[in-house]
Design a protein around this motif. Structure first.
Motif, PDB file in Angstrom:
ATOM      1  N   SER A 262     -46.209  75.757  61.948  1.00 16.60           N
ATOM      2  CA  SER A 262     -46.983  75.901  60.686  1.00 16.60           C
ATOM      3  C   SER A 262     -47.461  77.491  60.284  1.00 16.60           C
ATOM      4  O   SER A 262     -47.802  77.314  58.958  1.00 16.60           O
ATOM      5  CB  SER A 262     -48.047  74.722  60.803  1.00 16.60           C
ATOM      6  OG  SER A 262     -49.005  75.387  61.824  1.00 16.60           O
TER       7      SER A 262
ATOM      8  N   LYS B 198     -44.792  78.372  57.914  1.00 15.99           N
ATOM      9  CA  LYS B 198     -44.730  77.449  56.609  1.00 15.99           C
ATOM     10  C   LYS B 198     -45.928  78.191  55.755  1.00 15.99           C
ATOM     11  O   LYS B 198     -45.847  78.499  54.559  1.00 15.99           O
ATOM     12  CB  LYS B 198     -44.936  76.120  57.163  1.00 15.99           C
ATOM     13  CG  LYS B 198     -44.866  75.073  55.801  1.00 15.99           C
ATOM     14  CD  LYS B 198     -44.765  73.739  56.238  1.00 15.99           C
ATOM     15  CE  LYS B 198     -44.537  72.803  55.088  1.00 15.99           C
ATOM     16  NZ  LYS B 198     -45.689  71.876  54.946  1.00 15.99           N
TER      17      LYS B 198
ATOM     18  N   ASN C 151     -44.605  81.415  54.346  1.00 18.12           N
ATOM     19  CA  ASN C 151     -43.748  81.471  53.555  1.00 18.12           C
ATOM     20  C   ASN C 151     -42.607  82.389  54.347  1.00 18.12           C
ATOM     21  O   ASN C 151     -42.096  83.459  53.867  1.00 18.12           O
ATOM     22  CB  ASN C 151     -43.754  81.945  52.285  1.00 18.12           C
ATOM     23  CG  ASN C 151     -42.557  81.447  51.473  1.00 18.12           C
ATOM     24  OD1 ASN C 151     -41.607  81.039  52.126  1.00 18.12           O
ATOM     25  ND2 ASN C 151     -42.453  81.783  50.144  1.00 18.12           N
TER      26      ASN C 151
ATOM     27  N   ASP D  75     -37.771  82.430  59.209  1.00 13.22           N
ATOM     28  CA  ASP D  75     -37.738  81.911  60.699  1.00 13.22           C
ATOM     29  C   ASP D  75     -37.000  83.259  61.769  1.00 13.22           C
ATOM     30  O   ASP D  75     -37.124  83.168  63.016  1.00 13.22           O
ATOM     31  CB  ASP D  75     -37.100  80.913  60.991  1.00 13.22           C
ATOM     32  CG  ASP D  75     -35.705  80.637  60.429  1.00 13.22           C
ATOM     33  OD1 ASP D  75     -34.962  81.971  60.239  1.00 13.22           O
ATOM     34  OD2 ASP D  75     -34.990  79.878  60.634  1.00 13.22           O
TER      35      ASP D  75
ATOM     36  N   LYS E  50     -54.308  77.336  53.022  1.00 11.85           N
ATOM     37  CA  LYS E  50     -53.349  76.856  53.914  1.00 11.85           C
ATOM     38  C   LYS E  50     -54.122  77.281  55.414  1.00 11.85           C
ATOM     39  O   LYS E  50     -53.235  77.248  56.260  1.00 11.85           O
ATOM     40  CB  LYS E  50     -52.345  78.046  53.556  1.00 11.85           C
ATOM     41  CG  LYS E  50     -51.717  77.674  52.315  1.00 11.85           C
ATOM     42  CD  LYS E  50     -50.120  77.712  52.331  1.00 11.85           C
ATOM     43  CE  LYS E  50     -49.490  77.701  51.180  1.00 11.85           C
ATOM     44  NZ  LYS E  50     -49.950  78.396  50.015  1.00 11.85           N
TER      45      LYS E  50
END
Ligand code: TXA
Ligand code: MG
Length: 344
Positions: free
Chosen positions: A59, A62, A65, A68, A173
């Motif tokens: 998370s 995420k 943004n 990975d 967020k």
């Protein structure tokens, strides 16, 4: 070459903006429940989650943004907790930990099996750091897991050095923002990896290379290899405001006539003195020409330059000094690909 453009402010979810405060118990409860909490450190604010909980770590990626392939640093309260996450600790890593933890130093070491690969982006090594901030240290002491925490900014954007900066970009967020005041150093930690037990500088940062070398002897550097999976955070474009930055020399004042207006000058001491009356806005990293102050104000002023009436940002590399080199590195990445003079 590529550049990430990230939506920055407008909340896209119906989640309420996070509360900001100094409630460590609340932060601890949220983190234990797998939630995201922004934490203050002496360098920049981090966006933290339980570093052993894969879903919680995902998370973070995420929310930011973040691609990975860019691994996270694990934050812990002390040296024993740090080394319990490492399979192996070279002698020089121990010496560095003794000398500089808590502080702005991240050590990249072979990871223990229980450190999830989502944290390390699939690498067999993990970044470890003991941050030097009283609130975050007491929070870490209440937890029996490390905190994975990248800087608390949308990927590619300017790093945050106040709780307000976090609220501005990631407020919707984050579940809570622990407010520890403005960061005292203002530039990220220095990252050291190891090759055959010898330290290698992977990212320049707040801890000076010369201070590290007093402990380790001469340091090899492996920085700024864009696309190098060993230093994925070292992308050519990073720390960037939305607005265009032009990097030039103070002597090049003729340039001013050719530039679209308005122009915001981001300066340091008297560096661009002759320009000051001829631009539309002046932001000074340190009117006294103090490099530590410039490090502290750097990200905040980049953010300020990004606000108000649309404006071009004009600036220059800071003159001699070890911290100047570190700030110039960030400036170069912030300006990429717009810089119009080369810099060595
Ligand atoms: O000062 C700091 O280091 C701040 C505060 C919050 O502690 N954190 C920070 O995290 O700057 P972040 O995610 O923005 O940058 C971490 C960088 C990665 O981009 C990567 O370059 C490097 O650390 N890194 C982490 N783990 C690594 C590994 N296993 N091998 C090589 N580099 C690694
Ligand atoms: Mg970052």
């Amino acid at each position: 070459m590529f550049r990430y453009f990230v939506a920055q402010t407008a909340p896209t979810t119906d989640k309420m903006p996070a509360e900001t405060g100094t409630d460590i118990e609340r932060a601890a409860l949220l983190l234990k429940a797998g939630k995201l909490v922004a934490i203050p450190t002496e360098t920049v604010y981090g966006l933290a989650a339980d570093g052993l909980n894969e879903q919680a770590v995902l998370s973070i990626f995420k929310a930011k943004n973040r691609p990975d392939f860019d691994p996270l640093i694990l934050h812990v309260s002390g040296r024993e907790a740090a080394f319990s996450l490492a399979e192996y600790v070279p002698v020089k890593a121990r010496l560095l930990a003794d000398a500089f933890w808590p502080g702005p130093l991240t050590l990249v070491l072979p990871k223990k099996a229980h450190v999830p690969f989502v944290v390390t982006s699939g690498l067999d090594t993990v970044g470890l750091r003991v941050p030097n901030h009283p609130l975050t240290l007491s929070l870490l002491k209440q937890l029996d897991f490390p905190l994975a925490a990248p800087s608390a900014n949308p990927f590619g954007y300017v790093s945050p050095t106040t709780a307000q900066h976090v609220l501005d970009n990631l407020g919707d967020k984050t579940d809570y923002i622990l407010d520890g005041g403005p960061c005292t150093l203002g530039i990220e930690s220095t990252i050291i990896g190891f090759e055959n037990d010898e330290p290698v500088l992977l990212r320049k940062g707040s801890l000076k290379k010369s201070d590290i070398e007093k402990i380790t002897g001469p340091l090899k550097e492996k920085i700024n290899v864009s696309g190098n999976p060993k230093a994925p955070g070292q992308l050519a474009a990073h720390y960037s405001p939305k607005r265009k930055i032009v990097i030039t020399e103070p002597e090049n004042i003729g340039l001013l006539q050719t530039l679209p207006r308005p122009v915001t000058l981001l300066t340091f001491g008297n560096l661009f003195h002759a320009w000051e009356n001829r631009v539309d806005r002046v932001l000074n990293l340190s009117s006294e020409g103090n490099l530590a102050e410039a490090a502290r104000t750097f990200y905040g002023l980049l953010r300020e330059a990004d606000q108000g009436p649309e404006s071009l940002i004009v600036t220059g590399y800071l003159p001699a000094g070890e911290m100047a080199e570190v700030i110039n590195d960030r400036l170069q990445r912030a300006a990429f690909p717009f810089k119009n003079t080369s810099h060595e």
